[in-house]
Structure formats: C-alpha cells, structure tokens
Design a protein around this motif. Structure first.
Motif, mmCIF file in Angstrom:
data_model
loop_
_atom_site.group_PDB
_atom_site.id
_atom_site.type_symbol
_atom_site.label_atom_id
_atom_site.label_comp_id
_atom_site.label_asym_id
_atom_site.label_seq_id
_atom_site.Cartn_x
_atom_site.Cartn_y
_atom_site.Cartn_z
ATOM 1 N N PRO A 178 0.809 -1.234 0.000
ATOM 2 C CA PRO A 178 0.000 0.000 0.000
ATOM 3 C C PRO A 178 0.834 1.272 0.000
ATOM 4 C CG PRO A 178 -0.147 -1.141 2.110
ATOM 5 C CD PRO A 178 0.524 -2.073 1.165
ATOM 6 N N TYR A 179 1.987 1.252 0.662
ATOM 7 C CA TYR A 179 2.841 2.434 0.686
ATOM 8 C C TYR A 179 3.393 2.741 -0.718
ATOM 9 C CZ TYR A 179 2.841 1.628 5.750
ATOM 10 O OH TYR A 179 2.477 1.442 7.056
ATOM 11 N N ILE A 180 3.736 1.704 -1.457
ATOM 12 C CA ILE A 180 4.231 1.881 -2.822
ATOM 13 C C ILE A 180 3.113 2.384 -3.728
ATOM 14 C CG2 ILE A 180 5.166 0.684 -4.821
ATOM 15 C CD1 ILE A 180 7.207 1.008 -2.643
ATOM 16 N N ILE A 181 1.944 1.796 -3.582
ATOM 17 C CA ILE A 181 0.795 2.193 -4.423
ATOM 18 C C ILE A 181 0.451 3.659 -4.197
ATOM 19 C CG2 ILE A 181 -1.662 1.819 -4.829
ATOM 20 C CD1 ILE A 181 -1.228 -1.121 -4.167
ATOM 21 N N LEU A 182 0.350 4.070 -2.943
ATOM 22 C CA LEU A 182 -0.021 5.456 -2.633
ATOM 23 C C LEU A 182 1.046 6.442 -3.120
ATOM 24 C CD1 LEU A 182 -1.500 5.037 0.965
ATOM 25 C CD2 LEU A 182 -2.746 5.361 -1.174
ATOM 26 N N SER A 183 2.299 6.057 -3.058
ATOM 27 C CA SER A 183 3.374 6.936 -3.530
ATOM 28 C C SER A 183 3.277 7.152 -5.035
ATOM 29 C CB SER A 183 4.741 6.345 -3.171
ATOM 30 O OG SER A 183 4.902 6.253 -1.776
ATOM 31 N N THR A 184 2.936 6.101 -5.764
ATOM 32 C CA THR A 184 2.774 6.230 -7.215
ATOM 33 C C THR A 184 1.567 7.082 -7.564
ATOM 34 O OG1 THR A 184 3.750 4.024 -7.489
ATOM 35 C CG2 THR A 184 2.570 4.945 -9.369
ATOM 36 N N VAL A 185 0.458 6.842 -6.871
ATOM 37 C CA VAL A 185 -0.772 7.600 -7.133
ATOM 38 C C VAL A 185 -0.575 9.071 -6.801
ATOM 39 C CG1 VAL A 185 -3.190 7.868 -6.471
ATOM 40 C CG2 VAL A 185 -2.236 5.582 -6.787
ATOM 41 N N ALA A 186 0.175 9.358 -5.730
ATOM 42 C CA ALA A 186 0.428 10.747 -5.325
ATOM 43 C C ALA A 186 1.529 11.393 -6.149
ATOM 44 C CB ALA A 186 0.801 10.796 -3.842
ATOM 45 N N ARG A 187 2.141 10.627 -7.059
ATOM 46 C CA ARG A 187 3.215 11.113 -7.936
ATOM 47 C C ARG A 187 4.374 11.715 -7.130
ATOM 48 N NH1 ARG A 187 -1.391 14.198 -10.810
ATOM 49 N NH2 ARG A 187 -2.273 13.497 -8.828
ATOM 50 N N SER A 188 4.751 10.971 -6.104
ATOM 51 C CA SER A 188 5.908 11.358 -5.307
ATOM 52 C C SER A 188 7.174 10.908 -6.030
ATOM 53 C CB SER A 188 5.835 10.712 -3.920
ATOM 54 O OG SER A 188 7.036 10.900 -3.210
ATOM 55 N N SER A 189 8.180 11.770 -6.075
ATOM 56 C CA SER A 189 9.402 11.428 -6.793
ATOM 57 C C SER A 189 10.241 10.387 -6.069
ATOM 58 C CB SER A 189 10.245 12.686 -7.046
ATOM 59 O OG SER A 189 10.558 13.342 -5.842
ATOM 60 N N VAL A 190 9.774 9.919 -4.896
ATOM 61 C CA VAL A 190 10.435 8.781 -4.251
ATOM 62 C C VAL A 190 10.356 7.552 -5.143
ATOM 63 C CG1 VAL A 190 8.407 7.912 -3.005
ATOM 64 C CG2 VAL A 190 10.680 7.600 -2.029
ATOM 65 N N VAL A 191 9.385 7.544 -6.061
ATOM 66 C CA VAL A 191 9.254 6.444 -7.018
ATOM 67 C C VAL A 191 10.525 6.320 -7.855
ATOM 68 C CG1 VAL A 191 7.958 5.609 -9.023
ATOM 69 C CG2 VAL A 191 6.751 6.653 -7.097
ATOM 70 N N PHE A 192 11.073 7.445 -8.295
ATOM 71 C CA PHE A 192 12.288 7.416 -9.117
ATOM 72 C C PHE A 192 13.515 7.034 -8.281
ATOM 73 C CE2 PHE A 192 9.501 10.711 -11.024
ATOM 74 C CZ PHE A 192 9.180 10.023 -12.188
ATOM 75 N N ILE A 193 13.520 7.443 -7.022
ATOM 76 C CA ILE A 193 14.614 7.049 -6.138
ATOM 77 C C ILE A 193 14.620 5.532 -5.961
ATOM 78 C CG2 ILE A 193 15.570 7.276 -3.811
ATOM 79 C CD1 ILE A 193 14.312 10.037 -3.645
ATOM 80 N N ASN A 194 13.434 4.953 -5.742
ATOM 81 C CA ASN A 194 13.337 3.506 -5.572
ATOM 82 C C ASN A 194 13.779 2.768 -6.831
ATOM 83 O OD1 ASN A 194 12.341 3.952 -3.015
ATOM 84 N ND2 ASN A 194 10.206 3.650 -3.574
ATOM 85 N N THR A 195 13.433 3.318 -7.989
ATOM 86 C CA THR A 195 13.869 2.695 -9.240
ATOM 87 C C THR A 195 15.386 2.689 -9.353
ATOM 88 O OG1 THR A 195 11.833 3.440 -10.340
ATOM 89 C CG2 THR A 195 13.657 2.772 -11.758
ATOM 90 N N SER A 196 16.005 3.807 -9.026
ATOM 91 C CA SER A 196 17.471 3.891 -9.087
ATOM 92 C C SER A 196 18.119 2.911 -8.116
ATOM 93 C CB SER A 196 17.925 5.318 -8.768
ATOM 94 O OG SER A 196 17.344 6.249 -9.650
ATOM 95 N N LEU A 197 17.566 2.804 -6.907
ATOM 96 C CA LEU A 197 18.123 1.886 -5.914
ATOM 97 C C LEU A 197 17.973 0.436 -6.353
ATOM 98 C CD1 LEU A 197 16.824 3.549 -2.604
ATOM 99 C CD2 LEU A 197 19.104 3.709 -3.602
ATOM 100 N N MET A 198 16.808 0.110 -6.926
ATOM 101 C CA MET A 198 16.587 -1.266 -7.363
ATOM 102 C C MET A 198 17.477 -1.613 -8.539
ATOM 103 S SD MET A 198 14.634 -3.632 -6.142
ATOM 104 C CE MET A 198 16.019 -4.754 -6.253
#
Length: 466
Positions: A178-198
């Motif tokens: 749910p934390y990942i889903i809400l971050s994507t829906v809210a368009r938080s740029s933490v999504v791009f940070i997680n992509t870089s880390l992964m």
C-alpha cells in the motif's frame, strides 16, 4: 505439465495487470487528494512543488529562485515536456514503478541463485545429519520428527527459492504494497529514487560495473544520502571474485584498486549529471537547493521522520550543533555495519536501505514501502525472527493514526504536534526493532548453517542444538 510454464507466466502477467488497474483507478479517485499528504510527499519529493517549478519556468524564472523547489533539473525538464498531459505525467511515475518491480523480480532470481550456490554445502551436510539422526532413533516420535523437519525447512527455503511461485511472492509484495501504491498515485518522486536503488541492486548482483555506478549516481542525485549504497554495491561487484575460493576472507587492501576504480567511475557519473543539470537549468543554483538542502535542514515541514519536530523546538544558537550531531549519527553506522556484513553485501544493502529510511531527513512512506518490499528476499529469516507481529501491528496502527492526528492537529485544531510526532516515533521505532531482529535472525541462521543443527560430543553421540 506442458502448460505449467505458460500458466506461471500468465499468473505474473495477471499480477501486473491488476496492480496497474489499482493504481490507475486510485489516481482518478484520490490522486489529487493525496498530493497534500505529508506522509507520502515531502519537501524534496512533492508533486505540487514540481508543478510550481514548471510554473516558474513558464514565466522565464529559475525554479530555484525561491526556497521551495528542491527537485533536480532533469526531472523538472521531463515534467515540463509533459505539462499539458496530466495523465501522461502520471504514466511516467507508473512506468517507473513497473520498472522497479521488474528489476526486483530479476534481482530475486539472481539473489536466490547465488545464495543457493553459497549455501549448497551447508544444506547437504544438514541433510546428512537429518537422515543420520532418524536412522539412529529406533522409533522417532512425531514431535522429534516434526522438530527436525521444521529445522530443515529453514535451509530448504533457499533451495526452492528459484521457483516461479517464490519469485511471484516477491513481486506480489512490491506491487501490492500500500505504501508503494499510494506513492505512485500521489506522484511522489520517491518512485524514481526507488527505481534507481533497485537498478543498483540488480546490476551489482549481475556484475555490471558501469550500470551499477550509474544507478548509484542517479540515486545520489535524487537523494544525497544514497551515496552510502556505493559500499554494498561495490562489495556485490567484487563478490563473484571473492567467493571463488573455499575460504573467502575479504581483504580490503588487496581489493583497494577495485574500490578506487568504482569510486572514480561514480565520481565521473556525478560530474556528468551535474553538467547536464547545469545545461538544463542554466545556472548553478540547483546545487544549493538539491544537494546542500538536506544538509542544512531549512524546511521543517512535518513528515514521518525523526528530526523535524526537534529542529522546530530547539533554540537557534544550538541549531548548528544539532545539525552536525544528526549527520554524524547517520554516518557512524556505516563502518560497523560494513565490517559486520562485508561477507554478505546483499544483506548489507538491505540494512543500509533500512538505515536510510530511519535517518533520512525528509522520509516518506514510499521509502518504508521499498524497504519492506526488499525484505521479501529474506523470507528465509522470518522463522528466526521474534517481532514480526509487533512491528506489523505498529505499522498498521501508525498508518491509521498518522492521517487522523494530522487532521485533528491542522484541520480541527483539537490536537497538537505532539500527537502527530508520536506516530512518527512509533514508525521509526518499529523499523529499528525490525532491523535489530533481522540482524539477530541472520546471525542465528548463519551459526546454524556453519555449525549444523546438531553438535557431536566426545562420545560421538549426536545432541540436539536448542
């Protein structure tokens, strides 16, 4: 049997379709509401501030003219290209989220394969002990047989972890977090940070030198503290060479040239990203508002971190002292953890992600969600842990009370900052408890692998290790 591979791939495809539909549906229903959530978006990851930066650009002003924009110029440039398409911007975040899940899936396959190879010797010896003790027991009771089977299961988990079912479990833990889903829906740029880390984790496991350093540089470009992941990433790059011997002691001095080479390429990528950002922004103002911003902690917007409340209460003459104390506290964990887990850089990577989530100046629930999703790779440690129920209960409790206490404090004026800060303390405490529990579980499992389930005494009798 012929259709089994097809059915397994179809199941994974269905997981992706359902996950995408959930995100798109929530975007249309609560996407705009979540933009104001301080738990999901912080000063450095807020989509509203990104839109403000685009507005600055439209009027011919530098986005960094004021003190509210802290996104990096590359993201602002891409967002400006898609400014006329609200759903197109959301698709950019959704695409990044899906790419992260794909890299996690591939990382799980590589991780389980390497772990299985490293532990195969221990697993075979434990199987021999298991068969031997059953042969010695004239009439083994159900209890003793059940105990032996349970112990053997701890090691068998790694052996079966390359199956599609287990990989699907890892994928499920990310896509439906749910934390990942809400971050994507809210368009938080933490999504791009997680992509870089992964990406950094996957390319390090795969031994891809250039892409690993590039991924860590990108993560550092979004969040300065991500530079610590260069340590486990480098150890992962060197681990194939380290584990070729039967006894693989890690010697820092003999690998010093490799460390320096990785550091040099990382520095080159950072310089390249800096130059590209300068070209896109037209000035060097972005350095103070992106790189230096978390170092000085000027924005005290409430978040799920530990430090915003402290800095809002201290006297100004002590501010410099506490800023130094906070940053030094973060870096003091790096060397001890690296020394302890240098022989298992994958686990060190997980610990550093948890450390980032706890000690980050402006954390969000997306950071916590990424840590919990990555934790699914170590499900073989869960049988050794003691606090999963407690930690899960705290996360559930705080997830409900965080928005509740925020509403009471800001909208109803029937509460105060102490109520909200108490929930942020609970989340950080739960993460620290979980990390502590994982370190103990890792050590106990490592002891069992190296010493075996049973210890032979001087009379060559096999005794049970409790």
């Amino acid at each position: 049997m012929i259709f089994n591979p097809f059915l397994k791939k179809f199941k994974i495809f269905v997981l992706f379709i359902i996950a995408i539909l959930i995100r798109v549906g929530l975007f249309y229903y609560i996407g705009e509401t979540l933009l104001n959530s301080v738990e999901i978006s912080g000063p450095t990851t807020s989509f509203l501030r990104l839109k403000e930066a685009i507005t600055y650009k439209q009027f011919g002003l530098s986005p960094y003219y004021g003190d509210s924009i802290h996104e990096n110029p590359l993201l602002i440039f891409i967002a400006e290209l898609l400014k006329e398409y609200n759903f197109g911007l959301f698709l950019l975040y959704l695409l990044s989220d899906i790419v992260t899940s794909l890299f996690l899936y591939r990382s799980a396959a590589l991780f389980f394969k390497s772990s299985r190879l490293l532990e195969s010797f221990y697993y075979e010896s434990i199987q021999e002990d298991y068969k031997h003790i059953l042969a010695k027991l004239s009439s083994p009771s159900k209890a003793s047989r059940a105990w032996l089977s349970e112990r053997l299961e701890l090691y068998a988990l790694i052996q079966v972890s390359s199956s599609t079912d287990v990989l699907s479990f890892v994928l499920f833990c990310y896509l439906f977090n749910p934390y990942i889903i809400l971050s994507t829906v809210a368009r938080s740029s933490v999504v791009f940070i997680n992509t870089s880390l992964m990406m950094a984790f996957y390319f390090a496991l795969a031994g891809e030198f250039l892409f690993t350093t590039l991924s860590v540089a990108l993560a550092t470009w979004f969040n300065l503290y991500s530079i610590i992941l260069l340590v486990p990433a480098t150890l992962l790059l060197l681990s194939p060479k380290i584990h070729q011997n039967t006894e693989p002691p890690f010697k820092f001095l003999s690998n010093l040239p490799n460390f320096l080479l990785v550091g040099a390429f990382f520095f080159l990528w950072i310089c390249l990203l800096t130059y590209v950002s300068f070209v896109l922004s037209g000035s060097w103002d972005f350095i103070e508002e992106t790189f230096a911003f978390p170092l000085t902690i000027p924005d005290l917007t409430p978040n799920i971190g530990l430090f915003w409340y402290m800095f809002s209460e201290i006297f100004e003459q002590f501010r410099a002292y506490f800023i130094w104390a906070v940053h030094i506290l973060f870096w003091t964990f790096i060397i001890p953890l690296t020394i302890k887990y240098r022989d298992n850089p994958s686990f060190l990577f997980l610990m550093f992600i948890g450390l980032l989530n706890t000690c980050k100046i402006y954390p969000t629930l997306g950071d916590l969600g990424f840590f919990l999703s990555l934790l699914s790779l170590w499900r073989h440690l869960f049988l050794y842990t003691k606090s999963l129920f407690l930690v899960g209960s705290i996360y559930l409790h705080s997830s409900v009370l965080l928005p509740t206490t925020w509403y009471m404090w800001i909208h109803r004026c029937s509460g105060n900052a102490n109520f909200y800060y108490a929930q942020t303390l609970l989340i950080s405490a739960a993460t620290l408890i979980l990390m502590w529990d994982l370190t103990i579980a890792y050590s106990r499992r490592k002891f069992d692998l190296e010493k075996g389930m049973f210890v032979r005494n001087s009379n060559l009798k096999i005794e049970r290790v409790m």
